[in-house]
Design a protein around this motif. Structure first.
Motif, PDB file in Angstrom:
ATOM      1  N   CYS A  26      17.013  16.783 -31.117  1.00  0.00           N
ATOM      2  CA  CYS A  26      17.941  17.169 -32.167  1.00  0.00           C
ATOM      3  C   CYS A  26      18.458  15.821 -32.424  1.00  0.00           C
ATOM      4  O   CYS A  26      19.473  15.805 -33.116  1.00  0.00           O
ATOM      5  CB  CYS A  26      19.116  17.950 -31.551  1.00  0.00           C
ATOM      6  N   GLY A  27      17.673  14.805 -32.870  1.00  0.00           N
ATOM      7  CA  GLY A  27      18.077  13.619 -33.594  1.00  0.00           C
ATOM      8  C   GLY A  27      17.775  13.933 -34.911  1.00  0.00           C
ATOM      9  O   GLY A  27      17.470  15.110 -35.476  1.00  0.00           O
ATOM     10  N   GLY A  28      17.897  12.719 -36.034  1.00  0.00           N
ATOM     11  CA  GLY A  28      17.620  12.820 -37.238  1.00  0.00           C
ATOM     12  C   GLY A  28      16.329  13.534 -37.562  1.00  0.00           C
ATOM     13  O   GLY A  28      16.320  14.409 -38.696  1.00  0.00           O
ATOM     14  N   VAL A  47      16.635  29.813 -33.396  1.00  0.00           N
ATOM     15  CA  VAL A  47      16.721  30.473 -32.320  1.00  0.00           C
ATOM     16  C   VAL A  47      17.017  29.938 -30.670  1.00  0.00           C
ATOM     17  O   VAL A  47      17.547  30.230 -30.144  1.00  0.00           O
ATOM     18  CB  VAL A  47      15.772  31.704 -31.888  1.00  0.00           C
ATOM     19  N   ALA A  48      16.547  28.607 -31.107  1.00  0.00           N
ATOM     20  CA  ALA A  48      16.859  27.558 -29.671  1.00  0.00           C
ATOM     21  C   ALA A  48      16.993  26.262 -30.271  1.00  0.00           C
ATOM     22  O   ALA A  48      16.252  25.639 -31.291  1.00  0.00           O
ATOM     23  CB  ALA A  48      15.569  27.779 -28.731  1.00  0.00           C
ATOM     24  N   MET A  49      17.780  25.362 -29.282  1.00  0.00           N
ATOM     25  CA  MET A  49      17.892  24.103 -29.713  1.00  0.00           C
ATOM     26  C   MET A  49      17.852  23.351 -28.300  1.00  0.00           C
ATOM     27  O   MET A  49      18.598  23.915 -27.475  1.00  0.00           O
ATOM     28  CB  MET A  49      19.176  23.702 -30.473  1.00  0.00           C
ATOM     29  N   GLY A  50      17.357  21.896 -28.182  1.00  0.00           N
ATOM     30  CA  GLY A  50      17.551  21.528 -27.034  1.00  0.00           C
ATOM     31  C   GLY A  50      17.177  19.885 -27.080  1.00  0.00           C
ATOM     32  O   GLY A  50      16.559  19.703 -27.832  1.00  0.00           O
ATOM     33  N   LYS A  56      23.869  15.379 -29.064  1.00  0.00           N
ATOM     34  CA  LYS A  56      22.825  15.661 -30.086  1.00  0.00           C
ATOM     35  C   LYS A  56      22.634  16.961 -30.245  1.00  0.00           C
ATOM     36  O   LYS A  56      22.484  17.449 -31.773  1.00  0.00           O
ATOM     37  CB  LYS A  56      21.654  14.814 -29.613  1.00  0.00           C
ATOM     38  N   VAL A  57      22.545  18.062 -29.270  1.00  0.00           N
ATOM     39  CA  VAL A  57      22.526  19.389 -29.681  1.00  0.00           C
ATOM     40  C   VAL A  57      23.962  19.746 -30.539  1.00  0.00           C
ATOM     41  O   VAL A  57      23.519  20.496 -31.739  1.00  0.00           O
ATOM     42  CB  VAL A  57      22.544  20.135 -28.508  1.00  0.00           C
ATOM     43  N   GLN A  58      24.967  19.442 -30.060  1.00  0.00           N
ATOM     44  CA  GLN A  58      26.169  19.786 -30.813  1.00  0.00           C
ATOM     45  C   GLN A  58      26.396  19.158 -32.245  1.00  0.00           C
ATOM     46  O   GLN A  58      26.670  19.996 -33.153  1.00  0.00           O
ATOM     47  CB  GLN A  58      27.379  19.393 -29.780  1.00  0.00           C
ATOM     48  N   GLY A  59      25.964  18.397 -32.415  1.00  0.00           N
ATOM     49  CA  GLY A  59      26.005  17.485 -33.646  1.00  0.00           C
ATOM     50  C   GLY A  59      25.096  18.045 -34.624  1.00  0.00           C
ATOM     51  O   GLY A  59      25.160  18.480 -35.763  1.00  0.00           O
ATOM     52  N   ALA A  60      23.822  18.409 -34.144  1.00  0.00           N
ATOM     53  CA  ALA A  60      22.554  19.156 -34.783  1.00  0.00           C
ATOM     54  C   ALA A  60      23.342  20.545 -35.225  1.00  0.00           C
ATOM     55  O   ALA A  60      23.003  21.004 -36.486  1.00  0.00           O
ATOM     56  CB  ALA A  60      21.464  19.205 -34.190  1.00  0.00           C
ATOM     57  N   MET A  61      23.828  21.196 -34.574  1.00  0.00           N
ATOM     58  CA  MET A  61      24.067  22.679 -34.732  1.00  0.00           C
ATOM     59  C   MET A  61      25.183  22.634 -35.527  1.00  0.00           C
ATOM     60  O   MET A  61      25.213  23.353 -36.569  1.00  0.00           O
ATOM     61  CB  MET A  61      24.790  23.138 -33.153  1.00  0.00           C
ATOM     62  N   ARG A  62      26.469  21.399 -35.472  1.00  0.00           N
ATOM     63  CA  ARG A  62      27.266  21.594 -36.449  1.00  0.00           C
ATOM     64  C   ARG A  62      26.556  21.361 -38.036  1.00  0.00           C
ATOM     65  O   ARG A  62      27.183  21.842 -39.035  1.00  0.00           O
ATOM     66  CB  ARG A  62      28.303  20.484 -36.189  1.00  0.00           C
TER      67      ARG A  62
END
Length: 68
Positions: A26-28, A47-50, A56-62
């Motif tokens: 979930c980086g840049g 549907v999924a993030m890891g 990194k997951v939280q930042g990408a999700m935001r």
């Protein structure tokens, strides 16, 4: 036995034309690739993030939620 299998029945996704994607890393670059996939025509759903790092997951999700 393998020659008796009908691959057309096994390869078709019944019931939905939505493309489901998962983001690993979930980086840049990963987040950018997910955004590009979600910008395509048609129905695309993340549907999924890891990631190894929870922040990194939280930042990408935001970031992705803000755009999509």
């Amino acid at each position: 036995m393998a020659s008796s299998l009908n691959i057309a029945n096994a390869a078709h996704a019944y019931g939905s034309d939505t493309i489901k994607i998962g983001l690993i890393g979930c980086g840049g670059r990963g987040t950018g690739a997910a955004a590009q996939a979600m910008n395509t025509e048609g129905s695309v759903k993340l549907v999924a993030m890891g990631d190894v790092f929870a922040n990194k997951v939280q930042g990408a999700m935001r970031g992705l939620k803000g755009q999509y």
